[in-house]
Design an enzyme around this catalytic site. Structure first.
Site, PDB file in Angstrom:
ATOM      1  N   GLY A  58       0.796  -1.235   0.000  1.00 30.58           N
ATOM      2  CA  GLY A  58       0.000   0.000   0.000  1.00 30.58           C
ATOM      3  C   GLY A  58       0.821   1.274   0.000  1.00 30.58           C
ATOM      4  O   GLY A  58       0.313   2.329   0.381  1.00 30.58           O
ATOM      5  N   SER A  59       2.073   1.201  -0.470  1.00 32.40           N
ATOM      6  CA  SER A  59       2.875   2.440  -0.455  1.00 32.40           C
ATOM      7  C   SER A  59       2.280   3.470  -1.414  1.00 32.40           C
ATOM      8  O   SER A  59       2.277   4.667  -1.114  1.00 32.40           O
ATOM      9  CB  SER A  59       4.344   2.150  -0.772  1.00 32.40           C
ATOM     10  OG  SER A  59       4.537   1.879  -2.134  1.00 32.40           O
ATOM     11  N   HIS A  83       0.583   0.141 -13.537  1.00 30.11           N
ATOM     12  CA  HIS A  83       1.288  -1.111 -13.822  1.00 30.11           C
ATOM     13  C   HIS A  83       2.793  -0.816 -13.833  1.00 30.11           C
ATOM     14  O   HIS A  83       3.223   0.181 -14.420  1.00 30.11           O
ATOM     15  CB  HIS A  83       0.833  -1.664 -15.176  1.00 30.11           C
ATOM     16  CG  HIS A  83       1.415  -3.000 -15.470  1.00 30.11           C
ATOM     17  ND1 HIS A  83       0.946  -4.161 -14.883  1.00 30.11           N
ATOM     18  CD2 HIS A  83       2.460  -3.365 -16.254  1.00 30.11           C
ATOM     19  CE1 HIS A  83       1.673  -5.182 -15.300  1.00 30.11           C
ATOM     20  NE2 HIS A  83       2.590  -4.730 -16.133  1.00 30.11           N
ATOM     21  N   ASP A  94      -4.633  -5.203 -17.948  1.00 30.83           N
ATOM     22  CA  ASP A  94      -3.635  -4.252 -18.456  1.00 30.83           C
ATOM     23  C   ASP A  94      -3.883  -3.794 -19.890  1.00 30.83           C
ATOM     24  O   ASP A  94      -2.944  -3.422 -20.591  1.00 30.83           O
ATOM     25  CB  ASP A  94      -2.213  -4.869 -18.365  1.00 30.83           C
ATOM     26  CG  ASP A  94      -1.887  -5.324 -16.965  1.00 30.83           C
ATOM     27  OD1 ASP A  94      -2.306  -4.648 -16.012  1.00 30.83           O
ATOM     28  OD2 ASP A  94      -1.232  -6.374 -16.821  1.00 30.83           O
TER      29      ASP A  94
END
Ligand code: GAR
Length: 190
Positions: free
Chosen positions: A12-13, A104, A145
């Site tokens: 979760g940075s 991504h 993606d």
């Protein structure tokens, strides 16, 4: 006030960077952190940041519309995926058209698709002998993606780089750009 829900499965940075970026904003509220993993680091971060957490399991996510309903009820304007590792179900994508974005850790369309996430991406980049990698921020559709690209930034990869080295470079780019791009996308939502 625009309301964001951040989906995250891991540390979760990026979620924390985004929450900090908007902490004093009067225009944007990080209203909810949504996760499929009760043990994820993002849960501790959310508690520390006083952001409500919604946890769910696979069955609820894919076999009910409870998550979609809850997000609609909470008047969420934008869903921000930040290290969220499950494919978005069709009903959720249709309920939030052009209102779900993802980051991504590679230069799509290279190194994307099922199984290409997190560290696996950096391992593949190094194994392929790439001389650059980067980040892609894109809209989300029902395939991994493949949604329309909003922003990319790149960094060099040198022959001595390990996957960990690449991961560190990518994280710098992510933290530098994702909050700002979220703000830009929100400006185009009425
Ligand atoms: C980020 O590098 C993000 O690009 C990646 O997961 C990491 C989450 O880090 N996402 C994917 O691989 C999605 N396919 P964080 O939990 O520290 O924000």
């Amino acid at each position: 006030m625009k309301r964001i829900a951040i989906f995250a499965s891991g540390s979760g940075s990026n979620a924390e960077q985004i929450a900090s970026y908007f902490a004093d904003s009067t225009d944007v509220d990080v209203s909810l952190i949504v996760s499929n993993n009760a043990k994820a680091g993002v849960i501790d971060r959310a508690r520390r940041l006083h952001i409500p957490v919604l946890l769910f399991d696979r069955k609820t996510f894919y076999e009910t519309d409870r998550i979609t309903q809850l997000l609609q009820k909470q008047a969420i304007d934008l869903i921000v995926l930040a290290g969220f590792m499950w494919l978005m179900p069709g009903d959720l994508v249709r309920a939030f058209p052009d209102r779900i974005i993802n980051i991504h850790p590679a230069l799509l369309p290279k190194f994307g698709g099922k199984g290409m996430y997190g560290h696996f991406v950096h391992e593949a980049v190094v194994a392929a002998g790439e001389t650059e990698s980067g980040i892609t921020i894109h809209y989300v559709n029902e395939r991994y993606d493949e949604g329309q690209i909003i922003f990319q930034a790149s960094c060099p990869v040198v022959a001595t780089d390990t996957p960990e080295d690449v991961a560190r470079k990518i994280q710098v780019l992510e933290h530098m750009h994702y909050p700002r791009i979220v703000a830009d996308v929100l400006k185009n939502i009425d």
